[in-house]
Design an enzyme around this catalytic site. Structure first.
Site, short mmCIF file in Angstrom:
data_model
loop_
_atom_site.label_atom_id
_atom_site.label_comp_id
_atom_site.label_asym_id
_atom_site.label_seq_id
_atom_site.Cartn_x
_atom_site.Cartn_y
_atom_site.Cartn_z
N ASP A 68 1.98 -4.02 -3.08
CA ASP A 68 0.81 -4.81 -2.69
C ASP A 68 -0.49 -4.05 -2.90
OD1 ASP A 68 1.55 -3.08 -0.53
OD2 ASP A 68 0.31 -4.26 0.84
N GLU A 71 2.52 -2.58 2.26
CA GLU A 71 2.08 -1.29 2.80
C GLU A 71 0.67 -1.37 3.36
OE1 GLU A 71 0.09 2.71 2.64
OE2 GLU A 71 -0.44 0.85 1.62
#
Length: 410
Positions: free
Chosen positions: A81, A176
């Site tokens: 991400d 994350e």
């Protein structure tokens, strides 16, 4: 190697993989699933084995050992991400070869200019190939630079079997950026003794200390009446929130702290007379100071409850992650090997505490000690983000050298 880095990286950043804090799915966005599926195919093409993507979007793969020595299994991780701070949709990476060290106009129409005055480190990349945004999105070097470097390093090791190494595991994790990266990470299935996140910044970064972190949600309950007849009746919830914040030391905020200094940070404040909600994060490297900061929050709440009533302030506070140093110290050799790998490549290690957290912070407490290594990116999470391909190449060399040294020292 350089062309492979550019090709992979510019292709990867065009996929929108921003996570979403308001989503309760895993991963939180479909773009991460799309990206994970692509990487599964590319890991297979590179020649890795045991390539999997589980129901939660975690991608894992194996570079088999090419030695008979008993070498510890090591891992390299990056996250799928990108940050939520600025848009990551329709990223248009701009390649600047042989960068001259001067200001770059990212977007003439919007007058977005990357300048040495605002970013003093910029001239140090003179002569490098750097990749920037077009001034309308973030770049996504955090962490697609690290992800690209792992892919290129694995490809290199596959095609250069003369470099001996033990079994290497690779993992790409979702979410994350919103602190959920390790939430569903299967340490046992990963099967490494320790790992490295490729999630750092400029050349030489080697990090194995992170904050101790907690989040505090405060709800202030007021009593709303007509302001014309409010005397001795009204209790203004927004003013309660302001009063609470006034009890915290002004100088212990992010904008006044650096290095090993901790802080209280008011992330958001919303509300009206009837009810207001404030969200704080509490950070400190020292565990005792961290606990003292949480006690300060609790004591202020108690004082205000005594003054205004038990229901006036409601506190929900939870620990988020802890300083990974506590778990890294017993296996300090993993830091030493990374340090020696950098030195052997004429890279000066820059050891400093992470004023934040990485997946490694939580993974270290889940039984997988995980320091963090540089990737070559600068100015993460915004339109001025850029990455040096030359430094990315150095990061690839560090991955290769770490794998080689573990085999050599076995």
């Amino acid at each position: 190697m350089k062309q492979e880095l550019i090709e992979r990286f510019t292709r990867y950043v065009k996929i929108d993989t921003q996570s979403n804090e308001d989503s309760h799915t895993v991963p939180t966005t479909p773009g991460q699933i799309e990206f994970g599926k692509l990487l599964v195919e590319e890991l297979k093409e590179v020649g890795l084995t045991e390539v999997t993507m589980d129901d939660n979007g975690y991608v894992m793969a194996t570079l088999p050992a090419n030695t008979d020595k008993d070498v510890p299994v090591i891992g390299f991780l990056a996250h799928l991400d990108t940050a939520t701070d600025f848009t990551g949709k329709n990223v248009k990476p701009q390649i600047h070869e042989n960068f001259d060290g001067n200001a770059i106009t990212l977007n003439e129409e919007l007058n977005v200019v990357l300048t040495p005055e605002q970013f003093p480190e910029l001239p140090s990349y003179k002569g490098h190939t750097i990749i920037t945004t077009d001034g309308t999105t973030l770049l996504g070097a955090d962490d697609k630079a690290g992800l690209t470097e792992i892919m290129v390093a694995m490809n290199y090791l596959i095609h250069n079997p003369q470099i001996k190494h033990g079994k290497v595991r690779v993992a790409f994790t979702p979410d994350e950026e919103i602190g959920r990266g390790p939430a569903h990470f299967d340490v046992e299935a990963f099967g490494a003794s320790f790992a490295y996140t490729m999630d750092g910044g400029p050349l030489g970064g080697l990090e194995y200390e992170s904050f101790n972190a907690a989040g505090a949600k405060l709800t202030f309950n007021g009593t709303n009446t007509h302001p014309g007849t409010a005397k001795n009746k009204m209790r203004n919830a927004t003013k309660l929130a302001m009063e609470f914040n006034g009890h915290l030391p002004v100088e212990e905020a992010p904008e006044y702290t650096e290095g090993y200094e901790g802080f209280y940070h008011l992330l958001s404040l919303n509300g009206d007379v009837e009810q207001s909600k404030a969200y704080y994060i509490i950070r400190d490297f020292d565990r005792k100071n961290f606990e003292a900061r949480k006690n300060t929050i609790e004591n202020i709440v108690k004082q205000m409850q005594e003054k205004y009533g038990q229901d006036a302030v409601v506190l929900e506070m939870n620990d988020q992650y802890y300083n990974m140093l506590e778990k890294i110290e017993p296996v300090r050799e993993i830091v030493d090997i990374a340090y020696e790998a950098m030195k052997s490549l004429n890279i000066e290690p820059n050891i400093h505490p992470i004023r934040g957290g990485t997946d490694g912070s939580q993974l270290s407490y889940m039984g997988l000690p995980t320091p963090n290594i540089f990737t070559g990116g600068e100015n993460y999470h915004g339109k001025f983000e850029y990455v040096s391909v030359d430094v990315m190449e150095k990061a690839v060399q560090v991955i290769i050298e770490i794998a080689r040294r573990f085999e050599e020292q076995a």
